[in-house]
Write an enzyme that holds these catalytic residues in place. Structure first.
Site, PDB file in Angstrom:
ATOM      1  N   ASN A 142      42.439  41.491  44.608  1.00 50.57           N
ATOM      2  CA  ASN A 142      42.843  42.043  43.308  1.00 50.57           C
ATOM      3  C   ASN A 142      44.318  42.419  43.397  1.00 50.57           C
ATOM      4  O   ASN A 142      44.671  43.410  44.044  1.00 50.57           O
ATOM      5  CB  ASN A 142      41.986  43.279  42.994  1.00 50.57           C
ATOM      6  CG  ASN A 142      42.446  44.001  41.737  1.00 50.57           C
ATOM      7  OD1 ASN A 142      43.207  43.451  40.942  1.00 50.57           O
ATOM      8  ND2 ASN A 142      41.982  45.232  41.574  1.00 50.57           N
ATOM      9  N   LYS A 186      46.201  43.440  41.050  1.00 48.60           N
ATOM     10  CA  LYS A 186      46.593  44.494  40.096  1.00 48.60           C
ATOM     11  C   LYS A 186      47.907  44.099  39.398  1.00 48.60           C
ATOM     12  O   LYS A 186      48.116  42.934  39.106  1.00 48.60           O
ATOM     13  CB  LYS A 186      46.719  45.838  40.805  1.00 48.60           C
ATOM     14  CG  LYS A 186      45.520  46.163  41.684  1.00 48.60           C
ATOM     15  CD  LYS A 186      45.554  47.577  42.185  1.00 48.60           C
ATOM     16  CE  LYS A 186      44.483  47.789  43.238  1.00 48.60           C
ATOM     17  NZ  LYS A 186      44.235  49.164  43.519  1.00 48.60           N
ATOM     18  N   HIS A 207      36.758  48.372  36.703  1.00 50.39           N
ATOM     19  CA  HIS A 207      37.542  48.905  37.834  1.00 50.39           C
ATOM     20  C   HIS A 207      37.869  50.373  37.553  1.00 50.39           C
ATOM     21  O   HIS A 207      38.172  50.743  36.410  1.00 50.39           O
ATOM     22  CB  HIS A 207      38.822  48.088  38.017  1.00 50.39           C
ATOM     23  CG  HIS A 207      39.506  48.378  39.320  1.00 50.39           C
ATOM     24  ND1 HIS A 207      40.243  49.517  39.531  1.00 50.39           N
ATOM     25  CD2 HIS A 207      39.539  47.695  40.486  1.00 50.39           C
ATOM     26  CE1 HIS A 207      40.711  49.518  40.772  1.00 50.39           C
ATOM     27  NE2 HIS A 207      40.295  48.414  41.375  1.00 50.39           N
ATOM     28  N   GLU A 235      40.435  52.061  38.036  1.00 50.98           N
ATOM     29  CA  GLU A 235      41.751  52.309  37.421  1.00 50.98           C
ATOM     30  C   GLU A 235      41.672  52.146  35.904  1.00 50.98           C
ATOM     31  O   GLU A 235      42.347  52.861  35.156  1.00 50.98           O
ATOM     32  CB  GLU A 235      42.799  51.367  38.047  1.00 50.98           C
ATOM     33  CG  GLU A 235      43.149  51.824  39.457  1.00 50.98           C
ATOM     34  CD  GLU A 235      43.690  50.739  40.363  1.00 50.98           C
ATOM     35  OE1 GLU A 235      43.989  49.628  39.897  1.00 50.98           O
ATOM     36  OE2 GLU A 235      43.785  51.019  41.577  1.00 50.98           O
ATOM     37  N   GLU A 285      33.446  50.768  45.213  1.00 50.57           N
ATOM     38  CA  GLU A 285      34.810  51.175  45.509  1.00 50.57           C
ATOM     39  C   GLU A 285      34.938  52.688  45.345  1.00 50.57           C
ATOM     40  O   GLU A 285      35.194  53.173  44.225  1.00 50.57           O
ATOM     41  CB  GLU A 285      35.794  50.487  44.561  1.00 50.57           C
ATOM     42  CG  GLU A 285      35.795  48.975  44.663  1.00 50.57           C
ATOM     43  CD  GLU A 285      37.146  48.394  44.264  1.00 50.57           C
ATOM     44  OE1 GLU A 285      37.708  47.647  45.069  1.00 50.57           O
ATOM     45  OE2 GLU A 285      37.642  48.720  43.177  1.00 50.57           O
ATOM     46  N   GLY A 321      43.595  52.309  47.618  1.00 55.52           N
ATOM     47  CA  GLY A 321      45.051  52.414  47.731  1.00 55.52           C
ATOM     48  C   GLY A 321      45.519  53.619  48.524  1.00 55.52           C
ATOM     49  O   GLY A 321      46.706  53.947  48.495  1.00 55.52           O
ATOM     50  N   SER A 358      40.952  50.118  50.533  1.00 55.68           N
ATOM     51  CA  SER A 358      41.793  50.072  51.729  1.00 55.68           C
ATOM     52  C   SER A 358      41.243  49.153  52.820  1.00 55.68           C
ATOM     53  O   SER A 358      41.385  49.444  54.020  1.00 55.68           O
ATOM     54  CB  SER A 358      42.035  51.497  52.266  1.00 55.68           C
ATOM     55  OG  SER A 358      42.740  52.262  51.320  1.00 55.68           O
TER      56      SER A 358
HETATM   57  C1  PEP Z   1      41.069  47.807  44.515  1.00 52.63           C
HETATM   58  O1  PEP Z   1      41.841  48.335  43.758  1.00 52.63           O
HETATM   59  O2  PEP Z   1      40.155  47.104  44.060  1.00 52.63           O
HETATM   60  C2  PEP Z   1      41.254  48.028  45.940  1.00 52.63           C
HETATM   61  C3  PEP Z   1      40.231  47.863  46.697  1.00 52.63           C
HETATM   62  O3  PEP Z   1      42.515  48.412  46.359  1.00 52.63           O
HETATM   63  P1  PEP Z   1      42.988  48.690  47.877  1.00 52.63           P
HETATM   64  O4  PEP Z   1      42.394  47.617  48.758  1.00 52.63           O
HETATM   65  O5  PEP Z   1      44.467  48.630  47.820  1.00 52.63           O
HETATM   66  O6  PEP Z   1      42.455  50.035  48.248  1.00 52.63           O
END
Ligand code: PEP
Length: 247
Positions: free
Chosen positions: A9, A11, A91, A93, A160, A166, A204
């Site tokens: 992803n 973003k 998601h 976000e 998640e 992040g 992460s």
């Molecule tokens: C995400 O936003 O779907 C995600 C997993 O981000 P990150 O791997 O950067 O934590």
């Protein structure tokens, strides 16, 4: 499940030149049981069509509408026309920044299925919820809200935890596996084929921790944010997924 999924992803990151660099860095083994895809920002979907074969495309989101007066929206059928097979829905976000409601997420799931896409539904708890010990109830509630009325014909789930996205703080393999077992249990009650829905972990994930996560019995893959921006890191995560299947 004898298959792994690794979906990147991007973003709100990237550029045309970064797509080209990523494409040169990406190492794709021919015909494996690891499904690999990238979800770039919409304007780069066309450029991503030139990624090495075996790397599919996903949308980062889709409209609940198929067409109409909805400025700025992109429909699931448009994503399909650009070669997307999957679309991320719900998601954290978007749930937070854009106040996406459970009702809207249900409508997006339905739009994705109608356009022939497989939705990747994201669920996960905040740090406050985990610290209060309510994480299982919160994730079960998100699944119920999204899937109770019309369970999609095909579906992926990404667990998640918001505190891991992040932040560089990954859920431990034990934490991820335990929540995936909860999700599996909930899905089998909500859907006829809930036992076979692939469950991805996101938060992460990087080349150093991916192998331990893929070795968890209930983890079928990863949704990768930051580490998917670099073709070499992303390739190493794909290779960890391949290695977990060979064991
Ligand atoms: C995400 O936003 O779907 C995600 C997993 O981000 P990150 O791997 O950067 O934590």
């Amino acid at each position: 499940m004898n298959k792994r999924y690794v979906i990147g992803n991007w973003k709100l990151h990237g550029s045309l030149s970064k797509v080209a660099t990523f494409s040169q860095q990406l190492r794709m083994a021919p015909a494996t049981d690891v499904v690999v895809a990238i979800a770039p920002p919409y304007p780069y979907l066309g450029a991503c069509a030139d990624l090495p074969s075996g790397c599919g495309l996903a949308g980062q989101d889709c409209s609940a509408h198929n067409s109409g007066a909805h400025t700025g929206e992109v429909s699931a059928s448009m994503l399909s026309e650009w070669g997307c097979q999957w679309v991320i829905v719900g998601h954290s976000e978007r749930r937070t920044d854009l106040a996406e409601s459970d009702q809207l997420i249900v409508a997006k799931l339905s739009a994705a299925i109608s356009a022939g896409l497989t939705p990747l539904l994201c669920v996960g708890e905040s740090l406050t919820v985990r610290e209060s010990g309510q994480e299982e109830a919160a994730v079960r509630a998100q699944l119920q809200a999204a899937l109770s009325d019309i369970p999609p014909a095909s579906l992926l789930i990404a667990y998640e935890p918001i505190w891991a996205i992040g932040t560089g703080v990954t859920a431990s393999p034990e934490q991820a596996d335990a929540m995936h077992a909860v999700i599996r249990n909930e899905l089998t009650g909500l859907m006829d084929d809930g036992a076979s829905v692939p469950l991805l972990y996101g938060g992460s994930v990087n080349p150093d921790n991916a192998g331990a996560l893929f070795d968890c019995p209930h983890v079928d893959g990863a949704l990768v944010g930051g580490a998917s921006l670099d073709g070499t890191s992303f390739s190493e995560i794909v290779e960890a997924a391949q290695a977990s299947l060979r064991q």
